[in-house]
Design a protein around this motif. Structure first.
Motif, mmCIF file in Angstrom:
data_model
loop_
_atom_site.group_PDB
_atom_site.id
_atom_site.type_symbol
_atom_site.label_atom_id
_atom_site.label_comp_id
_atom_site.label_asym_id
_atom_site.label_seq_id
_atom_site.Cartn_x
_atom_site.Cartn_y
_atom_site.Cartn_z
ATOM 1 N N VAL A 128 0.818 -1.148 -0.130
ATOM 2 C CA VAL A 128 -0.177 -0.030 -0.039
ATOM 3 C C VAL A 128 0.894 1.213 -0.011
ATOM 4 O O VAL A 128 1.708 1.378 0.823
ATOM 5 N N ARG A 129 0.811 2.157 -0.890
ATOM 6 C CA ARG A 129 1.302 3.618 -1.118
ATOM 7 C C ARG A 129 0.919 4.553 -0.649
ATOM 8 O O ARG A 129 -0.441 4.539 -0.178
ATOM 9 N N ASP A 130 1.506 5.660 -0.479
ATOM 10 C CA ASP A 130 0.827 6.860 0.057
ATOM 11 C C ASP A 130 -0.240 7.342 -0.845
ATOM 12 O O ASP A 130 -1.355 7.954 -0.408
ATOM 13 N N ARG A 131 0.016 7.243 -2.130
ATOM 14 C CA ARG A 131 -0.981 7.851 -3.104
ATOM 15 C C ARG A 131 -2.226 6.926 -2.754
ATOM 16 O O ARG A 131 -3.412 7.629 -3.010
ATOM 17 N N ASP A 132 -2.166 5.523 -2.588
ATOM 18 C CA ASP A 132 -3.332 4.941 -2.426
ATOM 19 C C ASP A 132 -3.995 5.419 -0.994
ATOM 20 O O ASP A 132 -5.360 5.656 -1.205
ATOM 21 N N MET A 133 -3.560 5.864 -0.218
ATOM 22 C CA MET A 133 -4.290 6.164 1.208
ATOM 23 C C MET A 133 -4.845 7.634 0.963
ATOM 24 O O MET A 133 -5.756 7.841 1.418
ATOM 25 N N GLN A 134 -4.157 8.488 0.138
ATOM 26 C CA GLN A 134 -4.578 9.740 -0.155
ATOM 27 C C GLN A 134 -5.916 9.769 -1.019
ATOM 28 O O GLN A 134 -6.803 10.541 -0.678
ATOM 29 N N ARG A 135 -5.898 8.606 -1.867
ATOM 30 C CA ARG A 135 -7.373 8.636 -2.786
ATOM 31 C C ARG A 135 -8.525 7.889 -1.717
ATOM 32 O O ARG A 135 -9.343 8.382 -2.131
ATOM 33 N N VAL A 136 -7.851 7.112 -0.790
ATOM 34 C CA VAL A 136 -8.949 6.509 0.102
ATOM 35 C C VAL A 136 -9.650 7.749 0.704
ATOM 36 O O VAL A 136 -10.800 7.811 1.098
ATOM 37 N N VAL A 137 -8.552 8.664 1.460
ATOM 38 C CA VAL A 137 -9.160 9.473 2.377
ATOM 39 C C VAL A 137 -9.766 10.649 1.375
ATOM 40 O O VAL A 137 -11.091 11.119 2.125
ATOM 41 N N ASN A 138 -9.530 10.993 0.335
ATOM 42 C CA ASN A 138 -10.294 11.974 -0.444
ATOM 43 C C ASN A 138 -11.493 11.541 -0.975
ATOM 44 O O ASN A 138 -12.529 12.187 -0.942
ATOM 45 N N GLY A 139 -11.611 10.173 -1.387
ATOM 46 C CA GLY A 139 -12.639 9.510 -1.651
ATOM 47 C C GLY A 139 -13.968 9.424 -0.332
ATOM 48 O O GLY A 139 -14.920 9.741 -0.891
ATOM 49 N N LEU A 140 -13.459 9.329 0.757
ATOM 50 C CA LEU A 140 -14.195 9.292 2.016
ATOM 51 C C LEU A 140 -14.639 10.870 2.300
ATOM 52 O O LEU A 140 -15.907 10.976 2.591
ATOM 53 N N TRP A 141 -13.917 11.877 2.109
ATOM 54 C CA TRP A 141 -14.363 12.990 2.076
ATOM 55 C C TRP A 141 -15.332 13.243 1.125
ATOM 56 O O TRP A 141 -16.515 14.212 1.609
ATOM 57 N N GLU A 142 -15.142 13.094 -0.098
ATOM 58 C CA GLU A 142 -16.166 13.434 -0.903
ATOM 59 C C GLU A 142 -17.341 12.790 -0.940
ATOM 60 O O GLU A 142 -18.294 13.141 -1.452
ATOM 61 N N SER A 143 -17.319 11.491 -0.237
ATOM 62 C CA SER A 143 -18.472 10.863 -0.098
ATOM 63 C C SER A 143 -19.647 11.075 1.034
ATOM 64 O O SER A 143 -20.494 10.718 1.172
ATOM 65 N N GLY A 144 -18.978 12.253 1.588
ATOM 66 C CA GLY A 144 -19.766 12.820 2.826
ATOM 67 C C GLY A 144 -19.183 12.615 4.138
ATOM 68 O O GLY A 144 -19.917 12.896 5.122
ATOM 69 N N ALA A 145 -17.947 12.297 4.460
ATOM 70 C CA ALA A 145 -17.455 12.065 5.828
ATOM 71 C C ALA A 145 -17.166 13.186 6.363
ATOM 72 O O ALA A 145 -16.946 14.272 5.924
#
Length: 300
Positions: free
Chosen positions: A184-201
């Motif tokens: 797992v890379r830092d770019r992967d975690m960036q996309r995960v977190v940004n996706g959660l923010w965008e989804s309404g977190a």
């Protein structure tokens, strides 16, 4: 009866057998005469003259004795100085160790003091946000990460593949493709977190590290840093929000599909679940970069 005188038989001397090393005359000469003849003559002459190598005169004997006494004195003085200097060196070493221990303890005390001051500053900042926010103080505290929050949400666990390798150059995945590793890379975690923010977190944390609008997810070698603090897999992401809707939105988003592709193609393990109550701590330090006082209506 006279006859011809009889010649005595001729006794021939038997020929000496040839030496097997006759063809190596130079080597044979060196072996037979290993000592120079000049040295041999000098040794023989000295023996005939009765020279034993020891001084004969009283003056020479006294000189030899004085030299031996001086050599013994030098050795004795050197040993005595070494014996005297040994305790001094040991004492200096102990003093140096004590100074190192003292400075280490002082550094630890200063570090504890810095942590206390940081906690005090963070508490004052949170208090200022609550005081100045009015009816919006709770929302401001949640969005800024200044206060701990809990509520319904999702739990997303992201872990390396079972047989993950370090890869060739260790670069994180780019937008055009994936790395050929199961890490797992830092770019992967960036996309995960940004996706959660965008989804309404409303609030997100990784391995207990609360994220804010100023948080950074970076890489240091194969390690992932969140706000310069290294994290180790598995990476547990907690997000506060409408649990079921938040989970569905994320999985159907581009970042959710990206995470699914990592699982299908590279064996990265993921698991998402809806939780009735997840608890996120406050951010360790909230940095206020700009501030503007809120004025009441009708006042300037």
């Amino acid at each position: 009866m006279c006859g011809m005188p009889q010649q005595p038989p001729v006794r021939s001397t038997p020929a000496r057998p040839a030496r097997p090393d006759a063809s190596m005359s130079l080597i044979t000469n060196v072996m037979d005469h290993s000592l120079d003849e000049g040295y041999a003559e000098a040794a023989a002459r000295r023996k005939n003259e009765g020279e034993s190598g020891m001084p004969k005169t009283l003056r020479a004997k006294l000189g030899l004795a004085g030299g031996l006494v001086l050599a013994a004195l030098i050795v004795t003085v050197g040993a005595a100085q070494a014996r005297v200097a040994a305790p001094v060196v040991a004492k200096e070493r102990e003093e140096l160790i004590d100074r190192i221990d003292q400075e280490t303890e002082a550094a630890d005390r200063l570090e504890d003091s810095v942590d206390e001051l940081r906690a005090d500053v963070s508490a004052r900042q949170r208090e200022a946000l609550r005081d100045s926010g009015g009816d919006r103080s709770a929302l401001v505290g949640v969005l800024s990460g200044a206060v701990a929050v809990h509520g319904p949400g999702v739990r997303l666990v992201v872990n390396d593949a079972k047989e993950a390798s370090g890869g060739g150059d260790g670069d994180p995945r780019s937008t055009s493709g994936f790395s050929d590793t199961g890490r797992v890379r830092d770019r992967d975690m960036q996309r995960v977190v940004n996706g959660l923010w965008e989804s309404g977190a409303e609030a997100v944390s990784i391995n207990g590290q609360r994220l804010t609008a100023l948080s950074a997810i970076r890489a240091a070698g194969d390690a992932i840093l969140v706000d310069n603090k290294p994290l180790v897999p598995p990476y547990t992401v907690l997000a506060v929000g409408d649990g079921g809707e938040l989970g569905d939105r994320f999985q159907n988003s581009a970042d959710g599909l990206y995470l699914h592709a990592l699982q299908e193609n590279y064996g990265i393990r993921t698991a998402i679940s809806v939780e009735d109550d997840v608890r996120l701590p406050a951010a360790p330090s909230v940095i206020v970069r700009t501030a503007q006082p809120i004025t009441e209506k009708g006042t300037s």
